[in-house]
Every structure is written in structure tokens, then in C-alpha cells.
Design a protein around this motif. Structure first.
Motif, PDB file in Angstrom:
ATOM      1  N   ASN A 363      57.297   5.595  -4.967  1.00 18.36           N
ATOM      2  CA  ASN A 363      56.961   6.779  -5.753  1.00 18.36           C
ATOM      3  C   ASN A 363      55.505   7.136  -5.503  1.00 18.36           C
ATOM      4  N   ALA A 364      55.020   8.177  -6.145  1.00 18.04           N
ATOM      5  CA  ALA A 364      53.645   8.624  -5.962  1.00 18.04           C
ATOM      6  C   ALA A 364      52.642   7.568  -6.398  1.00 18.04           C
ATOM      7  N   ASN A 365      52.989   6.791  -7.445  1.00 17.64           N
ATOM      8  CA  ASN A 365      52.071   5.758  -7.914  1.00 17.64           C
ATOM      9  C   ASN A 365      51.788   4.719  -6.835  1.00 17.64           C
ATOM     10  N   ALA A 366      52.816   4.414  -6.010  1.00 23.11           N
ATOM     11  CA  ALA A 366      52.617   3.445  -4.920  1.00 23.11           C
ATOM     12  C   ALA A 366      51.613   3.987  -3.913  1.00 23.11           C
ATOM     13  N   ALA A 367      51.688   5.284  -3.618  1.00 20.21           N
ATOM     14  CA  ALA A 367      50.712   5.892  -2.708  1.00 20.21           C
ATOM     15  C   ALA A 367      49.320   5.853  -3.319  1.00 20.21           C
ATOM     16  N   GLY A 368      49.215   6.085  -4.654  1.00 23.04           N
ATOM     17  CA  GLY A 368      47.919   6.004  -5.332  1.00 23.04           C
ATOM     18  C   GLY A 368      47.362   4.596  -5.287  1.00 23.04           C
ATOM     19  N   HIS A 369      48.228   3.611  -5.419  1.00 24.20           N
ATOM     20  CA  HIS A 369      47.772   2.220  -5.339  1.00 24.20           C
ATOM     21  C   HIS A 369      47.188   1.926  -3.961  1.00 24.20           C
ATOM     22  N   SER A 370      47.851   2.418  -2.897  1.00 23.96           N
ATOM     23  CA  SER A 370      47.322   2.211  -1.540  1.00 23.96           C
ATOM     24  C   SER A 370      45.981   2.903  -1.365  1.00 23.96           C
ATOM     25  N   ALA A 371      45.852   4.113  -1.943  1.00 24.14           N
ATOM     26  CA  ALA A 371      44.585   4.833  -1.844  1.00 24.14           C
ATOM     27  C   ALA A 371      43.466   4.080  -2.547  1.00 24.14           C
TER      28      ALA A 371
END
Length: 703
Positions: A363-371
């Protein structure tokens, strides 16, 4: 003895003088004669005769006063130097005569059945046979010398696949001498495998014989030499036919392409990777992004694109120098790679821009975590050349499929989100939101104006000279389009050509550029200026149109410009799209008489194989390689390789983007023929270009 006597001389070796007299008389009056005849009485005299004189044929009795049986023939044959020998034999001695035939005699005659006609005919036959054999031998010798002189390896087989011949190159490449190889199965001598799968490849000779036509070797063919050494090879096999058209065997011609293939792989890697960080470049990222989108669409999963830009990198680069800046970019690349999975892609887009493709996110949160992970990793100081440098990132994130269902949209939206991150204080990440699309609106406005630009005559061509690096003479001009926008001012191609290509406007714009460039080149000639070719870049959309050739013919006819003064520039990516149709189009243009150039060489899918096939006149080295040749060993190697390649293929080589004396000096040292760039002149309008043509060559410093 006259020359005719020598040509027709028959030597009789016969101890029985009466028999010899009868034979001489038969030959002197023969209808197929007459012959010049000499007789000796024994083997010793015969051998002495042959050591001093010549003969066209020898009539030999095996049973002489000084020698008996097959030994008589063997001794004479050893010194006969190829002179045909006929045996005269009594019926009871026929077995000895047959042994002589096996030893090399041409024929034998039984003494009780010899008459003038049969004797003279037999002699004529062996003379004719000897002449034919000598001619075949000479032909074979000539062929063998030729085959041993060429650079390719050659192997031939009979119809059963048994080796019958190797030339010296084939001996060296297979590790088999001809003496060892002849009689061996072809697959024993010529062992080939697939260079990728390592599987044994089908016998090309067998294919050529069965299909009764030439066949090419499989791509990535690798020859395993007798000692185990491997070499990449390419070329073809073909059937051998007799005069009746029947297949009697096959021949294969091949050569070592290991070095060329190695260079090709190296150039392909360089074309798809950033020269500084060795990360995938824009080209490779786009390819992977499209593949990942296709996979995500099939599996109904999400992916994320992180567009990032280093904050205030220009300050570091300007204050500490490019070398420190480059080291910092390499350090950033290393940390970014360490932050993601092996299935993800980290790409450098150029300058201080990087993109991370997260191939599968929940989900988008996973992408935010990577960022967040990336921001934390980059926040630690970078120790570069005794400097502790702190650098931060602004990151924009777009998610498939919510923020776009194609690569272009995802990249565009991530880029928009990145600018929003910068506006929000930098060193943070922002997800794309629809309201960030102001830039898209701006683009729509530009597209609308572009559709009216031709009718309003807002386009203009500027011309940049091409210069001979030895003499300083202007050798040609490249026509470059500019848009005089009524509000925005002068716009350059990168600001509107991509839009033109996407909307199809590039076709009508391209036609205008071709016509205007040809008109201007002819106008310069009509004004008394020295004729020079004018180069026009043709886009992929234009090149693939069937009407292009007819349109170029019409333009040349209408403007009166000779075809040789028009040069068409094409990028590598255009050329390798469809090899067959590309070759047809290029040959048609070549027949028309225009010149053909590969633009930005080294940045696309460079292929030596295609380069050798295409009727290209010129290679243009991309300016990205020329830019750093004074400092970058990789770029030096690439530029040197391209110049050497072009020179070896008898092509003009032009270096683009020449801006400094150091670059010029390097190119001159490497024997680059021509250059183009700001060092000589910026692109200028037609009137200013006329002044350049009028200048003395010494105005361009090339020594």
C-alpha cells in the motif's frame, strides 16, 4: 626436334627391337597422329632419357633386359614427373600390368591386340586426361591459396558430413590440422554450443544439406576449440552442388567475433547505465517500469515510483568542484541501492535526480516507509575528499494504479510531487495529489499554441557548423529548429519536440524543417557560397512513414538542391526498431543520393552487426561522452573505440558537443575527422551562418 615434335613426343621403352619397330611404324602413320617417336632398349636408357628430355607419353614394357615386372614401373614412375605411362603387356603378364595401374599407370594394352588406331587413340586419351588433370590441379591450387588468404575460417564436408577440407584459419580456430580433420565427422571437429544455455547447437552443415539452402549460425554461437578454448563466432553454412545441381556436401564460413561481441555488450551496458554511478539510466528504467506495470496489472498489485532530487547539490558542486560532486553522487547511489530490495530498481536520471522503482508494495504506507528509510540513510554525513558533506533529498511518490496506469504518467506525477516536497521545506517526501497537476495544464496550453505555430510562421532554423579538425574548414551545417513563441520567447527543441511527437505534429513540423533547410542550403549556393551539406534530424515517427522518401524527392526537386547536399540524421533507437524495413528505407535513401548519419551514437542499442550492414556514411559521437573525456576514463575509452570503429569502417566520425581546447586536442590525437560544438560556434540564424562561411579557416583554432 621442333616444338611440335616435343609436344607430341612418345617414348617407347622396349627391349624387343622388332616389336618396337612395329609400334613406331603404327604411330608415325596413325590417323590420330602423327606422333614423334623415340625408342630406348632398357630401363637405364629410359631413365637417362627422361633426365635430359621431355615426353608427352611413355609406352613401357615391364619385362626389359635390365629390369623385370612391377619394379620396372615403380622405378620409372618415381622419376617420370607426372608423364602418363601406358603399359604394354603380354596376356600372360596382365596381372603385373594391373598392379602398375594401381601404382599410377594410366592404362595398359595387350600386345596381341594392338593396332595403329587403338594405340594412337589410347595415347591421345591419356594425353587429354593428363591435360585435364593438370588444369584441375591448378584450379584446386588457386582455390586453396585463395581460401588460405582470406580472414575467415572455411570447412567443407561431403554429403555424409565427413570433413574434406580446412583452411589455415579454420585449423587455428578449431585446433585441428587438415591432415587430422579430413575423414573425421564434422561435429567432432566443429563443436558449437549456445553461449547462454550451453546446450549443443544443431549442426549447421546438416541443416544446409537438408534444407538445400544457405543457413546462418544461431545467435550467441560459441565454438569450442580442441584444447577447450572458446570463441564467439558468426556467419553461415551453404550446400555444395555438382554441375547437375545435386548436393554433394556443404561448406561453412565463420569468423571470431569475441572482441566485437565483448565491445557490443560493453557498449550496450554503457548505453543503458549511467556512466558515473553505473546505475540504470533513463532508458533502462523506462523499460523496467513498463515491464513492472505489466506484471502489476496481471497480478493486481501496486508499485511505487519515487522521484528524488538532492537538495542544494549545486552549491556543493560549485563550491567544492565537479570531482567532489561526482564522488558525492556515487556515494548517494551506493546508499540508495542499499536501502531497497534486489527486485527494485535505483536509477540516475542525470544531474542530481534519482528514481527508485519499488516493484511490489502492499500500500502507499509501505512506499512512505521506504522513503523514510532513504531519507534517514542519506542524512548521515558523506566523507568525500576530507570533507564531511551533509545532503538531503526531496522525494515525490506516485502509486500504480491510483496515480497513473502508464510509465509516463507515473513519472510525471512523481516529479510533480517532488517539486511539492521542495516547496514544503525539502528533506521530506510527498505523495502525488491531483491538485499538483498545474504543470500538466501548462503543457496543454503549450500544445494548443504548438498546433498554430506553423500557420503563424513562428518556427525558425538555426545552423551549427561542422568543422574539419585538421584544417578548420566548415564541412557542413546541422539545421536546428527554434520556436519564436509569441509570449514565452525563443523555445528550444526539448521544450516542444516531445509534445510534437506525442501529438503527431512532428510530421508536419519535420516536413517544414526539411524543406526550409534544403531551400536555405540552395540559397547559399545561389548566392555564390561554397556548397556544403545541411543535416536534418529525422524522428522515429517521420522515418517510419511510407511517404518520407517521396516527400524528400519532392522537396529536393522543388528546391533544386542536389541530394548529396542533404544529410539525414537518425538515432540508433530508430534504426534498430525494425531491421528489415529500416534496411529497405536506408537503401532507398542511399539510392536517392542523400547522406546518412547515426546521431548520438553510443547512447542507444549500439550494434556492430547492424552498423556493418546499414549503408551509413557518418557516426556522430554523442556530446555526453565528449563532455568529460578530459577527466573520465570510461568516456575516453568509449570515444576512442567509436572513432576507431568508424575509421575502420571507412565512416566519417563527428564529435558533438566540443566546448574546450582539451576536448579538441584529444579528438585530434585520436584522429577524429570532424567536430561540432560551442568551441566553434553556437547555432546561429541563416544570416549569421553566412558570415561564418565567409570567415577564413584560421578563425577556428584547431592546432
Amino acid at each position: 626436334m621442333s616444338m611440335r615434335d616435343l609436344d607430341e613426343c612418345v617414348l617407347i621403352i622396349e627391349s624387343d627391337s622388332a616389336a618396337a619397330t612395329l609400334i613406331r611404324a603404327s604411330l608415325v602413320v596413325a590417323r590420330d597422329g602423327p606422333f614423334s617417336v623415340d625408342r630406348v632398349a632398357n630401363l637405364r636408357e629410359g631413365m637417362e632419357w627422361l633426365s635430359k628430355r621431355g615426353a608427352k607419353a611413355i609406352l613401357l614394357n615391364l619385362f626389359l633386359s635390365d629390369s623385370q615386372g612391377i619394379e620396372t614401373f615403380n622405378k620409372l614412375y618415381a622419376i617420370s614427373n607426372g608423364i602418363p605411362i601406358l603399359i604394354m603387356s603380354a596376356p600372360e603378364q596382365e596381372e603385373q600390368a594391373k598392379l602398375a595401374i594401381l601404382g599410377g599407370a594410366q592404362d595398359y594394352l595387350l600386345t596381341g591386340f594392338i593396332d595403329a588406331h587403338s594405340l594412337s587413340r589410347a595415347i591421345r586419351n591419356v594425353m587429354a586426361r593428363q591435360l585435364v588433370e593438370e588444369e584441375l590441379y591448378l584450379e584446386k591450387e588457386r582455390a586453396q591459396v585463395t581460401l588460405n588468404s582470406i580472414g575467415d575460417a572455411v570447412i567443407s564436408t561431403d554429403i555424409s558430413g565427413t570433413v574434406t577440407y580446412l583452411n589455415v584459419v579454420a585449423e587455428r580456430m578449431t585446433g585441428w590440422t587438415q591432415a587430422e580433420a579430413v575423414g573425421q565427422p564434422f561435429t567432432t571437429v566443429f563443436r558449437i554450443v549456445d553461449g547462454i544455455t550451453r546446450e549443443t547447437l544443431r549442426n549447421p552443415m546438416d541443416r544446409a544439406i537438408k534444407e538445400n539452402k544457405p543457413v546462418g549460425l544461431t545467435i550467441d554461437s560459441v565454438l569450442i576449440r580442441r584444447d577447450g578454448y572458446e570463441a564467439a563466432i558468426e556467419d553461415s553454412a551453404a550446400p555444395i552442388r555438382d554441375r547437375g545441381g545435386r548436393v554433394t556436401g556443404a561448406v561453412i564460413v565463420f569468423h571470431d567475433v569475441s572482441e566485437a561481441r565483448s565491445m557490443l555488450l560493453k557498449m550496450a551496458h554503457l548505453a543503458q547505465h549511467d556512466f558515473l554511478t553505473d546505475l540504470p539510466n533513463r532508458l533502462l528504467l523506462n523499460d523496467r517500469l513498463m515491464q513492472t506495470i505489466a506484471m502489476a496489472r496481471r497480478t493486481r498489485k501496486q508499485l511505487a515510483v519515487l522521484f528524488m532530487d538532492l537538495d542544494r547539490f549545486k552549491t556543493i558542486n560549485d563550491s567544492l568542484g565537479h570531482l567532489v560532486g561526482d564522488k558525492l553522487l556515487q556515494s548517494v547511489a551506493h546508499r540508495l541501492t542499499a536501502c531497497v530490495r534486489g527486485s527494485d530498481t535505483v536509477s540516475r536520471q542525470g544531474g542530481d535526480e534519482f528514481i527508485v522503482l519499488l516493484a511490489d508494495v502492499e500500500n502507499a504506507n509501505a512506499a512512505g516507509h521506504s522513503a523514510t528509510k532513504i531519507l534517514t540513510a542519506l542524512a548521515e554525513n558523506h566523507c568525500i575528499a576530507e570533507h564531511d558533506l551533509n545532503v538531503t533529498l526531496s522525494i515525490g511518490i506516485s502509486i500504480f494504479p491510483d496515480d497513473g496506469e502508464d510509465a509516463e504518467t507515473l513519472l510525471k506525477n512523481a516529479d510533480a510531487a517532488m517539486y511539492h516536497a521542495k516547496e514544503n521545506g525539502r528533506n521530506n517526501y510527498q505523495f502525488f495529489k491531483q491538485e499538483m497537476n498545474e504543470r500538466a495544464v501548462e503543457r496543454q496550453s503549450l500544445e494548443g499554441s504548438l498546433r498554430q505555430a506553423l500557420a503563424r510562421q513562428e518556427f525558425v532554423l538555426h545552423y551549427q557548423p561542422k568543422v574539419n579538425l585538421k584544417t578548420g574548414a566548415i564541412t557542413g551545417a546541422e539545421a536546428l529548429i527554434r520556436w519564436k513563441h509569441p509570449v514565452r520567447g525563443l523555445l528550444y527543441p526539448k521544450q516542444f519536440v516531445p509534445i510534437a511527437e506525442e501529438t503527431g505534429l512532428i510530421v508536419s513540423i519535420g516536413q517544414w524543417v526539411l524543406r526550409e533547410a534544403c531551400r536555405q542550403a540552395k540559397a547559399w549556393q545561389d548566392d555564390g557560397h561554397r556548397p556544403i551539406p545541411v543535416a536534418v534530424n529525422i524522428s522515429a515517427v517521420e522515418f517510419r512513414r511510407e511517404q518520407l522518401l517521396a516527400e524528400i524527392k519532392d522537396i529536393l526537386r522543388d528546391t533544386g538542391l542536389e541530394p548529396r547536399y542533404l544529410e539525414i540524421e537518425l538515432t540508433e533507437s530508430v534504426l534498430v526498431h525494425d531491421i528489415a524495413s529500416t534496411m529497405t528505407a536506408l537503401l532507398a535513401l542511399k539510392v536517392l543520393g542523400v547522406q546518412l548519419a547515426i546521431d548520438d551514437f553510443g547512447t542507444g542499442y549500439s550494434s556492430l552487426s547492424y552498423l556493418r550492414q546499414f549503408p551509413i556514411d557518418t557516426l556522430k559521437i554523442d556530446q555526453s561522452f565528449v563532455h568529460d573525456i578530459a577527466a573520465e576514463r570510461t568516456d575516453v575509452a568509449i570515444v576512442s573505440a567509436v572513432i576507431g570503429l568508424g575509421n575502420s569502417l571507412k565512416l566519417r566520425v563527428i564529435a558533438e558537443g566540443v566546448e574546450t581546447g582539451k576536448q579538441l586536442a584529444f579528438l585530434q590525437t585520436e584522429h577524429c575527422e570532424e567536430g561540432q560544438g560551442f568551441y566553434f560556434s553556437h547555432p546561429v540564424d541563416a544570416n549569421a551562418f553566412v558570415k561564418l562561411l565567409g570567415k577564413d579557416n584560421t578563425d577556428y583554432t584547431v592546432n
